[in-house]
Every structure is written in C-alpha cells, then in structure tokens.
Design a protein around this motif. Structure first.
Motif, PDB file in Angstrom:
ATOM      1  N   ASN A 144       0.823  -1.218   0.000  1.00 19.06           N
ATOM      2  CA  ASN A 144       0.000   0.000   0.000  1.00 19.06           C
ATOM      3  C   ASN A 144       0.853   1.262   0.000  1.00 19.06           C
ATOM      4  OD1 ASN A 144       0.982   0.025   2.590  1.00 19.06           O
ATOM      5  ND2 ASN A 144      -1.010  -0.185   3.600  1.00 19.06           N
ATOM      6  N   GLY A 178       1.610   3.611  -4.645  1.00 19.58           N
ATOM      7  CA  GLY A 178       0.452   4.109  -5.366  1.00 19.58           C
ATOM      8  C   GLY A 178      -0.827   3.909  -4.578  1.00 19.58           C
ATOM      9  N   THR A 179      -1.920   4.419  -5.117  1.00 22.11           N
ATOM     10  CA  THR A 179      -3.215   4.396  -4.436  1.00 22.11           C
ATOM     11  C   THR A 179      -3.726   2.975  -4.252  1.00 22.11           C
ATOM     12  OG1 THR A 179      -3.803   6.556  -5.333  1.00 22.11           O
ATOM     13  CG2 THR A 179      -5.600   5.173  -4.556  1.00 22.11           C
ATOM     14  N   GLY A 180      -4.113   2.665  -3.031  1.00 19.44           N
ATOM     15  CA  GLY A 180      -4.739   1.378  -2.753  1.00 19.44           C
ATOM     16  C   GLY A 180      -3.737   0.247  -2.636  1.00 19.44           C
ATOM     17  N   ARG A 235      -1.709  -2.816  -3.912  1.00 18.57           N
ATOM     18  CA  ARG A 235      -1.210  -3.095  -5.255  1.00 18.57           C
ATOM     19  C   ARG A 235      -0.168  -4.209  -5.196  1.00 18.57           C
ATOM     20  NH1 ARG A 235      -2.980   0.953  -8.247  1.00 18.57           N
ATOM     21  NH2 ARG A 235      -1.696   0.385 -10.024  1.00 18.57           N
ATOM     22  N   ARG A 280      -5.894  -3.193  -6.366  1.00 21.30           N
ATOM     23  CA  ARG A 280      -6.454  -2.275  -7.359  1.00 21.30           C
ATOM     24  C   ARG A 280      -5.651  -2.269  -8.652  1.00 21.30           C
ATOM     25  NH1 ARG A 280      -8.341   3.406  -4.518  1.00 21.30           N
ATOM     26  NH2 ARG A 280      -9.647   2.523  -2.865  1.00 21.30           N
ATOM     27  N   TYR A 317       0.792   1.168 -12.862  1.00 22.15           N
ATOM     28  CA  TYR A 317       1.625   2.293 -12.456  1.00 22.15           C
ATOM     29  C   TYR A 317       3.091   1.973 -12.746  1.00 22.15           C
ATOM     30  CZ  TYR A 317      -2.140   4.471  -9.652  1.00 22.15           C
ATOM     31  OH  TYR A 317      -3.300   5.071  -9.228  1.00 22.15           O
ATOM     32  N   LYS A 374      -0.576   5.808 -14.230  1.00 24.70           N
ATOM     33  CA  LYS A 374       0.055   6.830 -13.415  1.00 24.70           C
ATOM     34  C   LYS A 374       1.537   6.526 -13.236  1.00 24.70           C
ATOM     35  CE  LYS A 374      -3.542   9.425 -12.244  1.00 24.70           C
ATOM     36  NZ  LYS A 374      -3.644  10.888 -12.529  1.00 24.70           N
ATOM     37  N   GLU A 417       1.068  10.761 -10.317  1.00 24.45           N
ATOM     38  CA  GLU A 417       0.365  10.643  -9.044  1.00 24.45           C
ATOM     39  C   GLU A 417       1.197  11.164  -7.880  1.00 24.45           C
ATOM     40  OE1 GLU A 417      -1.229   6.976  -6.356  1.00 24.45           O
ATOM     41  OE2 GLU A 417      -2.347   7.499  -8.165  1.00 24.45           O
ATOM     42  N   GLU A 418       2.511  11.010  -7.969  1.00 19.71           N
ATOM     43  CA  GLU A 418       3.376  11.364  -6.841  1.00 19.71           C
ATOM     44  C   GLU A 418       4.730  11.830  -7.358  1.00 19.71           C
ATOM     45  OE1 GLU A 418       3.896   8.368  -3.625  1.00 19.71           O
ATOM     46  OE2 GLU A 418       6.003   8.400  -4.242  1.00 19.71           O
ATOM     47  N   THR A 428       0.703  14.839  -5.095  1.00 20.65           N
ATOM     48  CA  THR A 428       1.344  14.561  -3.818  1.00 20.65           C
ATOM     49  C   THR A 428       2.854  14.727  -3.937  1.00 20.65           C
ATOM     50  OG1 THR A 428      -0.368  13.029  -3.115  1.00 20.65           O
ATOM     51  CG2 THR A 428       1.768  12.808  -2.051  1.00 20.65           C
ATOM     52  N   LYS A 453      -0.367  18.975  -1.160  1.00 17.45           N
ATOM     53  CA  LYS A 453      -0.303  17.706  -0.441  1.00 17.45           C
ATOM     54  C   LYS A 453       1.154  17.308  -0.263  1.00 17.45           C
ATOM     55  CE  LYS A 453      -2.962  15.967  -3.621  1.00 17.45           C
ATOM     56  NZ  LYS A 453      -3.760  15.006  -4.456  1.00 17.45           N
TER      57      LYS A 453
END
Length: 258
Positions: free
Chosen positions: A20, A23-25, A27, A75, A106, A127, A182-183, A212, A253
């Motif tokens: 986690n 990236g988001t969620g 993975r 995800r 990603y 992303k 994304e980051e 972010t 962020k």
C-alpha cells in the motif's frame, strides 16, 4: 504482431503481492532488474546491474499468474526497479494484459528516459510515481558516475546552484500535462543540488502543485558507503525549512519522511 505472453519475459528482482505504499490502494509491486543510474544513496543497489543472479527471468504469463493470485485484493500493479522503462518493449503487452483484468498499471521511474521511444508504454501507463533525482551540475556525480560502483564520494564537491532543465524535468512536465503523475518524490541530501530552487521550478509546471509531494530525508544506513554519506544527511530543521518552502511554492499535499 506481439509475441505470445509466454514467449516474452522480464528480469524480476522481487515481487511484493500486497503493498500500500506504491500508489493508491493495495497493489502488487514488481521490482525489475537494471538501472541506468548509479545513485550514491541507492537503497536497492542490487537492482542497478542489468544482469544479476538475484534476478529471475519470468515470462509474462507467469507474471500475470502472480497478479491474478493477488486478486481481488488489489487495485492494480506497480512496476518499479531498478528503472522499469529500460524494459518498455515487454512491459507494453504486460500492461495491456493487466488492464484486461480490470486493474490499473503504475510505473515508478527516475524520469531519464527517451519519451518518444517509449511513447506506447506511456500511453498504456495509468500513473507514474516520479523519483525526482535533482538538477544541476552535481547530479552527474550523484547519480550518473558509473565508475563510482562503491557509492563513495570520490572527491569533495562544491555546492552547485546552477540549474537547468534536464531530461527528467522535461519528461515530468510532459506527463503532468497529461495528468499521468500521481506522486513526485524527492530524496533530500546536502551538497549536490539546490532543493529549494528545484521545488520552485517544479511548482510552476502544469498541475504540479496538486500532485502529492514526498520529501524524504536521505538516510545513510543501508547505502553502499554510509560513512561518506552521513555528513550529507539533512537536519530536521533543514527538512522543516524545505517543507515550508514547498508550501509557499503552492504544493497542497506534502508528505515528509524525516
């Protein structure tokens, strides 16, 4: 025509089925072997060499099975390294296969790639997690000296305030405009680049301040030459000042890892 997945392969250093932090969620994170850089502070130096006995050449069919085994608890997939874009040709069909499962793809990249050459990979990447190495003259000694295999400081370096747009920054600007970042992550250390000037520049790129921003104080422990790098570790006060500068530059962020 693209070859069948069982006839294509990628050099896999390791797989984390559930992560986690990439990236988001939740993975599945796949770390590939090989990097064109040689960063002094690298905490995964075993992934730098293009070929290693620690890496396994895995067919895309086998990799896809690893991803399926993690479903439905993920995800998507994040591919890191090393530098994953070195393997762009075989990543393209792999990402298409992952997308067919309803998952996102990603890439964690240092950004020093030929964007025209890997455009098909960019197109099928949802992303990017961007490792912003720095900018200016000091970056050559920090990340590009392939002879510096031990990760030691070979000579004292003057602090470089010269700033110019490197390939990684041009690629970052392009991907920000496409909303594919994304980051943005920056490992902070003293003596090689002007972090405040770099963040000021990046903040003016399209969509950058809504992404972010991770500011990570370099830790010498775990590197190839901790004795050489320890004097370059930023203080808590320096990290706080850089964080404040990032806020004043418009970043909304910010995550600080001190």
């Amino acid at each position: 025509m693209t070859a069948p997945l069982d006839r294509l392969s990628l050099p896999v250093h390791r797989i984390i089925p559930f992560s986690n932090v990439e990236g988001t969620g939740n993975r599945t994170s796949i770390f590939l072997q090989g990097c064109q850089l040689n960063c002094l502070y690298c905490h995964n130096p075993e992934t730098i060499a293009r070929h290693s006995t620690q890496a396994t050449l895995m067919s895309l069919t086998t990799l896809l099975k690893e991803v399926k085994n993690a479903m439905p608890f993920i995800r998507g997939v994040t591919v890191s390294g090393g530098e994953p874009t070195l393997h762009y040709q075989n990543l393209i069909p792999f990402f298409h296969a992952v997308h067919s499962l309803g998952l996102s793809c990603y890439l964690d990249s240092n950004g020093f790639f030929n964007a025209d050459q890997i455009k098909p990979l960019i197109d099928c990447t949802d992303k990017f997690l961007w490792d912003l190495k720095g900018a200016g003259d000091g970056l050559s000694a920090l990340c590009f000296d392939r002879r510096n295999r031990q990760g030691r400081l070979t000579a004292p370096l003057e602090f470089s305030t010269k700033f110019y747009q490197n390939r990684n920054l041009a690629n970052l600007e392009m991907l920000l405009a496409l909303h594919k970042i994304e980051e943005i992550r920056l490992v902070v250390l003293n003596g090689f680049f002007d972090a405040k000037a770099l963040l000021s520049y990046v903040s003016r790129l399209p969509n950058a301040t809504a992404v972010t921003l991770k500011l990570i104080a370099m830790h010498a422990k775990g590197t190839r030459s901790p004795q050489s790098l320890t004097p370059l570790v930023p203080t808590t006060a320096e990290m706080q000042a850089l964080t404040q500068h990032a806020r004043h530059s418009g970043f909304q962020k910010i995550i600080v890892i001190d």
